[in-house]
Design a protein around this motif. Structure first.
Motif, PDB file in Angstrom:
ATOM      1  N   ALA A 185       0.830  -1.213   0.000  1.00  0.00           N
ATOM      2  CA  ALA A 185       0.000   0.000   0.000  1.00  0.00           C
ATOM      3  C   ALA A 185       0.863   1.261   0.000  1.00  0.00           C
ATOM      4  CB  ALA A 185      -0.930   0.006   1.212  1.00  0.00           C
ATOM      5  N   LEU A 186       2.102   1.125   0.466  1.00  0.00           N
ATOM      6  CA  LEU A 186       3.024   2.271   0.485  1.00  0.00           C
ATOM      7  C   LEU A 186       3.932   2.279  -0.745  1.00  0.00           C
ATOM      8  CD1 LEU A 186       4.108   2.036   4.252  1.00  0.00           C
ATOM      9  CD2 LEU A 186       2.535   3.705   3.252  1.00  0.00           C
ATOM     10  N   GLY A 187       3.683   1.361  -1.675  1.00  0.00           N
ATOM     11  CA  GLY A 187       4.510   1.311  -2.879  1.00  0.00           C
ATOM     12  C   GLY A 187       5.800   0.537  -2.700  1.00  0.00           C
ATOM     13  N   VAL A 188       5.887  -0.211  -1.591  1.00  0.00           N
ATOM     14  CA  VAL A 188       7.079  -1.018  -1.325  1.00  0.00           C
ATOM     15  C   VAL A 188       6.840  -2.436  -1.855  1.00  0.00           C
ATOM     16  CG1 VAL A 188       8.426  -2.075   0.544  1.00  0.00           C
ATOM     17  CG2 VAL A 188       7.800   0.346   0.672  1.00  0.00           C
ATOM     18  N   ARG A 189       7.851  -3.022  -2.447  1.00  0.00           N
ATOM     19  CA  ARG A 189       7.708  -4.395  -2.942  1.00  0.00           C
ATOM     20  C   ARG A 189       7.787  -5.396  -1.795  1.00  0.00           C
ATOM     21  NH1 ARG A 189      12.165  -3.771  -7.525  1.00  0.00           N
ATOM     22  NH2 ARG A 189      12.837  -2.196  -6.015  1.00  0.00           N
ATOM     23  N   ALA A 190       7.168  -6.554  -1.999  1.00  0.00           N
ATOM     24  CA  ALA A 190       7.105  -7.528  -0.906  1.00  0.00           C
ATOM     25  C   ALA A 190       7.172  -8.937  -1.450  1.00  0.00           C
ATOM     26  CB  ALA A 190       5.818  -7.331  -0.115  1.00  0.00           C
ATOM     27  N   VAL A 191       7.649  -9.833  -0.607  1.00  0.00           N
ATOM     28  CA  VAL A 191       7.705 -11.255  -0.957  1.00  0.00           C
ATOM     29  C   VAL A 191       6.976 -12.046   0.128  1.00  0.00           C
ATOM     30  CG1 VAL A 191       9.177 -13.239  -1.449  1.00  0.00           C
ATOM     31  CG2 VAL A 191       9.964 -10.927  -2.029  1.00  0.00           C
ATOM     32  N   HIS A 192       5.955 -12.756  -0.298  1.00  0.00           N
ATOM     33  CA  HIS A 192       5.200 -13.591   0.631  1.00  0.00           C
ATOM     34  C   HIS A 192       5.751 -15.011   0.586  1.00  0.00           C
ATOM     35  CE1 HIS A 192       1.321 -15.863   1.735  1.00  0.00           C
ATOM     36  NE2 HIS A 192       1.867 -15.412   2.839  1.00  0.00           N
ATOM     37  N   ILE A 193       6.191 -15.513   1.750  1.00  0.00           N
ATOM     38  CA  ILE A 193       6.654 -16.897   1.842  1.00  0.00           C
ATOM     39  C   ILE A 193       5.782 -17.574   2.904  1.00  0.00           C
ATOM     40  CG2 ILE A 193       8.624 -18.445   2.123  1.00  0.00           C
ATOM     41  CD1 ILE A 193      10.464 -16.025   1.663  1.00  0.00           C
ATOM     42  N   PRO A 194       4.731 -18.287   2.483  1.00  0.00           N
ATOM     43  CA  PRO A 194       3.794 -18.852   3.465  1.00  0.00           C
ATOM     44  C   PRO A 194       4.484 -19.861   4.386  1.00  0.00           C
ATOM     45  CG  PRO A 194       2.937 -19.033   1.213  1.00  0.00           C
ATOM     46  CD  PRO A 194       4.366 -18.611   1.099  1.00  0.00           C
ATOM     47  N   TYR A 195       4.052 -19.869   5.630  1.00  0.00           N
ATOM     48  CA  TYR A 195       4.484 -20.871   6.604  1.00  0.00           C
ATOM     49  C   TYR A 195       3.351 -21.897   6.671  1.00  0.00           C
ATOM     50  CZ  TYR A 195       6.454 -22.681  11.013  1.00  0.00           C
ATOM     51  OH  TYR A 195       7.012 -23.466  11.984  1.00  0.00           O
ATOM     52  N   HIS A 196       3.671 -23.135   7.088  1.00  0.00           N
ATOM     53  CA  HIS A 196       2.632 -24.167   6.997  1.00  0.00           C
ATOM     54  C   HIS A 196       1.516 -24.019   8.033  1.00  0.00           C
ATOM     55  CE1 HIS A 196       5.549 -25.895   9.827  1.00  0.00           C
ATOM     56  NE2 HIS A 196       4.514 -26.468  10.372  1.00  0.00           N
ATOM     57  N   VAL A 197       1.730 -23.201   9.063  1.00  0.00           N
ATOM     58  CA  VAL A 197       0.646 -22.909  10.005  1.00  0.00           C
ATOM     59  C   VAL A 197       0.478 -21.399  10.075  1.00  0.00           C
ATOM     60  CG1 VAL A 197      -0.303 -23.365  12.311  1.00  0.00           C
ATOM     61  CG2 VAL A 197       1.601 -24.765  11.461  1.00  0.00           C
ATOM     62  N   THR A 198      -0.752 -20.921  10.037  1.00  0.00           N
ATOM     63  CA  THR A 198      -1.004 -19.485  10.178  1.00  0.00           C
ATOM     64  C   THR A 198      -2.050 -19.282  11.265  1.00  0.00           C
ATOM     65  OG1 THR A 198      -0.622 -19.194   7.812  1.00  0.00           O
ATOM     66  CG2 THR A 198      -1.639 -17.360   8.980  1.00  0.00           C
ATOM     67  N   TRP A 199      -1.746 -18.426  12.236  1.00  0.00           N
ATOM     68  CA  TRP A 199      -2.709 -18.098  13.276  1.00  0.00           C
ATOM     69  C   TRP A 199      -3.931 -17.458  12.627  1.00  0.00           C
ATOM     70  CZ3 TRP A 199      -2.481 -13.184  16.692  1.00  0.00           C
ATOM     71  CH2 TRP A 199      -3.416 -13.277  17.738  1.00  0.00           C
ATOM     72  N   ALA A 200      -5.128 -17.846  13.112  1.00  0.00           N
ATOM     73  CA  ALA A 200      -6.380 -17.363  12.520  1.00  0.00           C
ATOM     74  C   ALA A 200      -6.375 -15.845  12.344  1.00  0.00           C
ATOM     75  CB  ALA A 200      -7.560 -17.797  13.384  1.00  0.00           C
ATOM     76  N   HIS A 201      -5.823 -15.131  13.314  1.00  0.00           N
ATOM     77  CA  HIS A 201      -5.846 -13.669  13.255  1.00  0.00           C
ATOM     78  C   HIS A 201      -5.047 -13.129  12.065  1.00  0.00           C
ATOM     79  CE1 HIS A 201      -6.513  -9.729  14.973  1.00  0.00           C
ATOM     80  NE2 HIS A 201      -5.241  -9.439  14.832  1.00  0.00           N
ATOM     81  N   GLU A 202      -4.027 -13.858  11.664  1.00  0.00           N
ATOM     82  CA  GLU A 202      -3.185 -13.429  10.546  1.00  0.00           C
ATOM     83  C   GLU A 202      -3.756 -13.865   9.201  1.00  0.00           C
ATOM     84  OE1 GLU A 202      -0.653 -11.412  10.625  1.00  0.00           O
ATOM     85  OE2 GLU A 202      -0.618 -11.245  12.797  1.00  0.00           O
ATOM     86  N   GLN A 203      -4.798 -14.680   9.251  1.00  0.00           N
ATOM     87  CA  GLN A 203      -5.319 -15.223   7.998  1.00  0.00           C
ATOM     88  C   GLN A 203      -6.146 -14.211   7.215  1.00  0.00           C
ATOM     89  OE1 GLN A 203      -7.153 -18.849   9.194  1.00  0.00           O
ATOM     90  NE2 GLN A 203      -5.211 -19.960   9.235  1.00  0.00           N
ATOM     91  N   ALA A 204      -6.607 -13.163   7.888  1.00  0.00           N
ATOM     92  CA  ALA A 204      -7.412 -12.160   7.205  1.00  0.00           C
ATOM     93  C   ALA A 204      -6.650 -11.635   5.995  1.00  0.00           C
ATOM     94  CB  ALA A 204      -7.734 -11.020   8.161  1.00  0.00           C
ATOM     95  N   GLY A 205      -7.257 -11.750   4.831  1.00  0.00           N
ATOM     96  CA  GLY A 205      -6.597 -11.268   3.625  1.00  0.00           C
ATOM     97  C   GLY A 205      -5.645 -12.281   3.030  1.00  0.00           C
ATOM     98  N   GLY A 206      -5.400 -13.367   3.755  1.00  0.00           N
ATOM     99  CA  GLY A 206      -4.410 -14.338   3.312  1.00  0.00           C
ATOM    100  C   GLY A 206      -4.808 -15.092   2.065  1.00  0.00           C
ATOM    101  N   ASP A 207      -6.116 -15.173   1.804  1.00  0.00           N
ATOM    102  CA  ASP A 207      -6.540 -15.932   0.627  1.00  0.00           C
ATOM    103  C   ASP A 207      -6.774 -15.009  -0.566  1.00  0.00           C
ATOM    104  OD1 ASP A 207      -8.589 -14.722   1.937  1.00  0.00           O
ATOM    105  OD2 ASP A 207      -9.869 -16.498   2.090  1.00  0.00           O
TER     106      ASP A 207
END
Ligand SMILES: [Mg+2]
Length: 235
Positions: A185-207
């Motif tokens: 959102a700030l114009g910064v590039r990012a790399v998503h490397i999923p971990y095999h478990v994600t806390w429910a709270h962090e899942q928002a937007g994850g899909d």
């Protein structure tokens, strides 16, 4: 021109969520002796989220939320010796050895010297500082930022404080919600490397599909190759 690579810490550099999952299974076992098949996980999650604004993220808040949930779910019948066990679970988590994800050391070694390396992590200051010290990686990072919440405003402050222009930074992390969306959102590039478990709270937007400027890798070992592509303008 890319000059800074910023890493999330928990579940990006070292294992974290598995420790919570294992502890939560032990918590469930204790509570099931009081209440049988109540939805203990959902009750704990509700308590954790409700307490976030008071306790923030981290093991100490999680431990207090386990105790509160145990008292509520058991109808105040939870025995003192079981509360003692919950406290011991929390202490064991705080002392648990920091286990780096596969390939992390090699990746940091490959990028060090070529880029300014940062850690941007949220949670309990004391616990996160201790983990960074115990990880053996502390000397490789030019800056470590431990923040209460990883949102757009926080990232903007960090980038301003370090005088980092948006197009010079690459953020690497396992949470779309905390490591990817607020930085892109700030114009910064990012790399998503999923971990095999994600806390429910962090899942928002994850899909959601990744926003422009974000890449996804299966493992951190693939990061140097992606960085090379980004630097050469091929990606
Ligand atoms: Mg993380």
């Amino acid at each position: 021109m890319l000059s800074t690579i910023a890493f999330d810490a928990d579940d990006t550099l070292w294992h974290n969520e598995t420790l919570f999952s294992v502890t939560q299974a032990q918590f469930r076992e204790i509570l099931q002796r009081y209440v049988g098949d109540a939805d203990i996980d959902a009750r704990l999650y509700e308590t954790e989220v409700r307490n976030l604004r008071l306790f923030g993220y981290g093991i100490k808040g999680f431990t207090l939320s386990m105790i509160e949930t145990a008292i509520d779910v058991s109808g105040q019948q939870i025995a003192a010796h079981d509360i003692r066990r919950l406290i011991d679970f929390g202490k064991a988590m705080l002392e648990h050895p920091v286990e780096l994800l596969d390939g992390v050391e090699a990746v940091i070694a490959a990028l060090k010297g070529r880029f300014r390396l940062m850690v941007i992590t949220k949670g309990d200051l004391f616990d996160q500082e201790s983990k960074i010290a115990r990880s053996g990686l502390a000397d490789h990072f030019d800056a470590v930022e431990i923040v209460a919440e990883k949102d757009e405003a926080t990232y903007r402050q960090i980038f301003e404080r370090h005088a980092l222009a948006a197009d010079t930074v690459l953020m690497v992390g396992n949470s779309v919600r905390s490591d990817i969306l607020p930085v892109t959102a700030l114009g910064v590039r990012a790399v998503h490397i999923p971990y095999h478990v994600t806390w429910a709270h962090e899942q928002a937007g994850g899909d959601r599909p990744l926003p422009p400027g974000a890449h996804r890798l299966e493992r951190i070992a693939d990061l140097p190759a992606l960085v090379d592509k980004l630097v050469s303008g091929a990606s």
